[in-house]
Scaffold this active site. Structure first.
Site, PDB file in Angstrom:
ATOM      1  N   HIS A 176       0.824  -1.207   0.000  1.00 22.55           N
ATOM      2  CA  HIS A 176       0.000   0.000   0.000  1.00 22.55           C
ATOM      3  C   HIS A 176       0.864   1.266   0.000  1.00 22.55           C
ATOM      4  CE1 HIS A 176      -4.010  -1.602   0.275  1.00 22.55           C
ATOM      5  NE2 HIS A 176      -3.667  -2.399   1.277  1.00 22.55           N
ATOM      6  N   ASP A 394      -8.016 -11.412 -18.125  1.00 21.26           N
ATOM      7  CA  ASP A 394      -7.711 -12.675 -18.802  1.00 21.26           C
ATOM      8  C   ASP A 394      -6.232 -12.677 -19.171  1.00 21.26           C
ATOM      9  OD1 ASP A 394      -7.483 -14.895 -20.430  1.00 21.26           O
ATOM     10  OD2 ASP A 394      -9.348 -14.522 -21.506  1.00 21.26           O
TER      11      ASP A 394
END
Length: 457
Positions: A176, A394
């Site tokens: 983060h 994908d």
């Protein structure tokens, strides 16, 4: 683990009903060396204020073929490694290492030295169908890259796992310190585009530190303390028909149309407070932090491809039990968001923006510290990833059937995302163990939500 082609065998991971065997460990470096003029990457002010903890996201890909083999898995793995190497040339800070300067005027930077990121290959004798029949967060933890002394300073870690049925899981663990969820999505968009050899969206690595230049900060600014109590996570599904029912119930009492995030979050918050109150029999003053993506709310808007932390939280507070009526909570959420956007968010990059950010951060820290020292305050934190296309990625062998984020550090958190059909809401709720036992049995909650249903492949 010295370069992309060298292999190291690690110990196995056993968690509840699943065993993961580590096959290979690689160090993936950028395909092109980072130019000398880009070796030092400055964090933005909001990056400086973010803790250096990793967010983990696991994607599960079903095997679409009747047969499977290790050769197919090996092919997919090599595709991921090669494309990741090319992607890191664009996201070159991700392959670097944090440098903590003793000079507070300089602060933390990233040394873009191309040291690389960890890529682990593993396998399990479990099938994906078995795992998704009753997804258990304790079991899901074993898909996370295992922290070691060798990789603890890495900004990005990846684990690619083969199931016995030929299905696969891809876990991405990103700090983060330089990434919010939007940055994570930008990274995945680029990585999958490289895999498919389609036009690659380029990341914007300069806007963050330009809009929010790094500053000298108090030592406490980037501190983070994991929850000390035992906590656990559960998954709840709010189907579209139940969300509409909940909206109609709330709309009777307010003058605007509430969003699905507002009504679902209001219900979860109320039920969580009810579970917490049952132990003390007294109402706790409660504070809810809601994360907001600043990019579209800046003037002018910041590009979605901007890398770094462009997230801030606005606060919703309830002082009395009557304020926890669902319509009242939704109104407070809507007003809190409006107040934040109109009077605070746009001032972040104006003259005096540093003062605005630091005052807001100070208030947030004091609230969190106060909750640790005062039993009468209950703090909850929420992030919504609804409308993010997390199940559309994908890499070359189909789209994932499910995605989950495992929270191992902080209690009293709520993460929301779209269900697979895009109309419902999937909620990952983390609470103290005692609270969760009561929360998951709440009759009002279970009227609108289903606890951890099977995921259909």
């Amino acid at each position: 683990m010295k370069n992309q082609n060298q292999t190291v065998i690690n110990s196995n991971i056993i968690s509840h009903n699943i065993k993961l065997e580590t096959l290979n460990t690689f160090l993936i470096k950028p395909s092109k060396p980072t130019p000398p003029n880009l070796k030092i990457f400055k964090l933005s002010l909001l990056d400086q204020l973010s803790p250096n903890i990793h967010g983990n996201s696991t994607f599960f890909f079903p095997n679409k073929y009747s047969s499977h083999s290790h050769s197919s898995f090996s092919h997919y793995s090599k595709l991921l490694q090669t494309s990741l190497s090319q992607t890191l040339s664009l996201f070159y800070p991700f392959a670097g290492r944090l440098q903590h300067s003793t000079d507070t005027r300089t602060g933390t930077t990233i040394h873009c030295n191309d040291d690389g990121v960890l890529f682990i290959e593993s396998q399990t004798t479990t099938t994906l169908s078995q795992l998704l029949t009753n997804p258990d967060f304790n079991t899901l933890e074993c898909f996370l890259p295992v922290p070691t002394t060798e990789n603890q300073n890495m900004l990005l870690l990846v684990r690619f796992t083969l199931f016995s049925c030929g299905s696969t899981a891809l876990t991405i663990s990103l700090t983060h310190k330089i990434s919010d969820f939007n940055t994570f999505m930008t990274f995945l968009n680029t990585w999958t585009a490289v895999c498919a050899a389609t036009p690659v969206p380029l990341p914007d690595l300069t806007t963050a530190s330009t809009l929010f230049p790094p500053r000298e900060l108090p030592e406490m600014s980037a501190s983070f303390t994991p929850s000390s109590k035992k906590f656990t996570s559960r998954r709840f599904i709010f189907h579209a028909c139940k969300i509409e029912e909940l909206k109609r119930e709330i709309k009777r009492e307010i003058e605007f149309f509430p969003s699905r995030v507002e009504v679902v979050l209001a219900l979860i918050w109320r039920c969580a407070l009810s579970a917490s109150r049952s132990k003390t029999r007294t109402f706790k003053r409660s504070v809810l932090f809601q994360a907001v993506n600043l990019r579209p709310r800046m003037d002018p808007a910041v590009p979605e491809t901007a890398v770094g932390n462009f997230v801030w939280s606005f606060v919703v507070t309830v002082e009395e039990e009557c304020h926890m009526a669902l319509h009242e909570t939704v109104k407070r959420m809507r007003n809190g968001m409006k107040e934040f956007i109109e009077n605070e968010a746009k001032t972040f990059k104006e003259e005096g923006g540093f003062k605005v950010v630091m005052e807001s951060f100070k208030d947030r820290v004091e609230t969190l510290i106060g909750s640790e020292n005062e039993e009468s305050v209950a703090i909850y934190k929420c992030s919504s990833w609804c409308k993010f296309p997390v199940l559309e990625f994908d890499f070359g062998w189909g789209k994932p059937v499910w995605n989950c984020c495992v929270n191992k550090l902080v209690s009293n958190t709520i993460a929301l995302m779209d269900t697979k059909d895009g109309d419902g809401v999937e909620a990952f709720v983390t609470l103290d163990e005692d609270d969760m036992e009561l929360f998951k049995q709440d009759e009002e909650l279970l009227h609108y939500a289903v606890l951890n249903p099977r995921i259909i492949i």
